[in-house]
Each structure stands twice: as structure tokens, then as C-alpha cells.
Design an enzyme around this catalytic site. Structure first.
Site: not given
Ligand code: IPE
Ligand code: IPE
Ligand code: MG
Length: 258
Positions: A74, A26
Site C-alpha cells: 500500500n 477491503d
Molecule cells: C489489501 O487490500 C490490503 C488491506 C486491506 C490493507 P488491497 O486493496 O491493497 O489489495 P489488492 O491490491 O486489491 O489486492
Molecule cells: C481498503 O480499501 C483499505 C486499504 C487497503 C488501506 P481500499 O483502499 O483498498 O479500497 P478499494 O479496494 O480501492 O475500493
Molecule cells: Mg482494495
């Protein structure tokens, strides 16, 4: 397996070593934003971490590494970001083949894989096939993955088997349910890492992490590299796992060592 297993001890880390590591990768967007860049640059930079952590885990003898790459939730993100992530996935599945082969890594996906665009799905199946006979670490990519979706999918298949008479309702227990999950042969994660400091599991492996040790790294995923992995492993080496039982020689919190 849900029952306790003998733990591998690594003296250089000072204690037990996890056989299966799962990571919620994340903070890509925040990493990029913090540098005045668009979110997609964070995803691109995150590929470097995937490569470094996969190679390092394989080299250190981790048996399974599960990376949360894209959740069922996502898909709700802006179309452009989802499109970019799918392109990146497709490219990753081709570009990483030499690294996977060199490190004897077998790739397998878990999740609602059929939701992926056709091109990414085709590359995924090719890479799974190409690496199928590798005997080192198993790299599981969680793609269009959600733990609640996994349990719902499992129950659907179970209900179908009950209706067909191949399994009886009275037979259902923990291990029967496991057989209906996406991957029933990989033992549960010993260590679950989440990067970027968030204190939640975001629908990841809810059933399988019942007794996993949790570790949250403050670094965003693109900056989670070898030193950060070693810090997580050193932390894990100090954990005492009890699985609801008792460990006679476990240290008492707050009690000074003799
Ligand atoms: C979790 O991260 C999913 C992945 C790392 C693929 P998200 O960024 O989607 O999770 P939330 O929305 O912060 O809980
Ligand atoms: C994790 O990084 C990757 C995916 C969930 C695909 P994020 O895209 O969630 O990045 P933040 O959490 O918004 O910084
Ligand atoms: Mg995230």
C-alpha cells in the site's frame, strides 16, 4: 498452533465459533466512489466498522481479531492517500483508547512497524502499553504488513541465529519457523473474512491461513457491520474442519438429510 484444537460451540449460531478471526478490510475506495465521494471518505467511514466489529467480537468472546489495515504494497499508493491513512491511524490510536479499555481489549501491531511515520509509531507504542494488561480480546493491527516480507524477515533472523550457533539448521520445522514470525503466540486464524467481494488474499498471513476457513462478504468494508459479521459467523458454524484428516460424521455434499 497448527494442530487441530477443540472448537467452541455456540448453540445460538448453530455450531462452532472461531477463536481467531482475521479480516482483509477491503473496498473503502469503492464505497466512497459509489457515493460520488473521494476515496479518503471511505477510509474515514471504515473506522466506524473497525470500532463496531472490534467491540462486537470482544463482546461475543472472540479471543483474537487481526485486521489488515495497511499492507507493505500500500506504500505504492499516491502520497496524499498514504498521508491521509497515516493521519487516520494516528487519530484512531488515540481516539479508540477509551473503547479498547472499556472492552478489555489488548492492542498489538504486526508488520514492518518501523516503516510507520514517527508520530503514528509513537501513538501505537503508547496504545500498546496502555492496553497491555487488558485480559479480554487481543486486537492485532497488521500495519505495513506483507506475508512474504514476514517470511523474509523471519529467515533473516533465523540465519543470524544459525550463524551465532544458537539454533541448528537441522532443528527447523513448522513450529521453529513460527517462532521467527512477527507474533508466535497467537494461534492461527480460524476464519478469514475479506470484504468487497474480492477473491484473493493479497499477501495476508500466507503462512498462518493454511487451514483457515475463508469467507467473502459482498459488502465494502464501511458497510460491514454487526449483521454482516453475524452472517459470517453463522456460515462458519456450518463448516466442517478436517485439517487433512477425516471426520466420520461429516455431511456428504448433495446428500439429502434423513
Ligand atoms: C489489501 O487490500 C490490503 C488491506 C486491506 C490493507 P488491497 O486493496 O491493497 O489489495 P489488492 O491490491 O486489491 O489486492
Ligand atoms: C481498503 O480499501 C483499505 C486499504 C487497503 C488501506 P481500499 O483502499 O483498498 O479500497 P478499494 O479496494 O480501492 O475500493
Ligand atoms: Mg482494495
Amino acid at each position: 498452533m497448527s494442530r487441530p484444537r477443540l472448537q467452541i460451540v455456540r448453540p445460538e449460531l448453530g455450531g462452532p465459533f472461531p477463536e481467531h478471526i482475521a479480516i482483509i478490510m477491503d473496498g473503502n475506495g469503492r464505497w466512497a466512489k459509489g457515493r460520488g465521494m473521494m476515496r479518503v471518505f471511505g477510509h474515514k467511514e471504515g473506522i466506524g466498522s473497525v470500532r463496531e466489529i472490534t467491540t462486537e467480537c470482544a463482546r461475543m468472546g472472540v479471543k483474537s481479531l487481526t485486521l489488515y489495515a495497511f499492507s507493505v504494497e500500500n506504500w505504492k499508493r499516491p502520497r496524499q492517500e498514504v498521508g491521509y491513512l497515516m493521519e487516520l491511524l494516528e487519530q484512531f490510536l488515540v481516539d479508540e483508547r477509551p473503547t479498547l479499555m472499556d472492552n478489555d481489549v489488548r492492542l498489538r501491531a504486526i508488520g514492518r512497524i518501523d516503516d510507520l511515520p514517527e508520530a503514528a509509531l509513537a501513538r501505537l507504542r503508547e496504545t500498546e502499553r496502555l492496553t497491555a494488561n487488558n485480559e479480554g480480546m487481543l486486537l492485532r493491527l497488521a500495519l505495513s504488513y506483507g506475508a512474504r516480507a514476514e517470511i523474509a524477515d523471519a529467515l533473516k533472523r533465523f540465519a543470524r541465529d544459525v550463524a551465532a550457533g544458537t539454533v541448528r539448521e537441522s532443528e527447523i520445522d513448522d513450529e521453529t519457523l513460527r517462532r521467527y514470525l512477527y507474533d508466535s503466540t497467537t494461534p492461527d486464524p480460524d476464519l478469514l473474512i475479506r470484504t468487497s467481494g474480492e477473491l484473493r488474499v493479497s499477501n495476508f498471513l500466507l503462512w498462518q491461513i493454511s487451514y483457515s476457513e475463508l469467507y467473502v462478504a459482498k459488502e465494502c468494508w464501511p458497510e460491514f457491520r454487526r449483521p454482516q459479521l453475524l452472517a459470517a459467523l453463522e456460515d462458519y458454524a456450518r463448516r466442517v474442519r478436517k485439517f487433512g484428516g477425516l471426520v466420520v460424521d461429516a455431511p456428504v455434499p448433495g446428500e439429502a438429510k434423513a
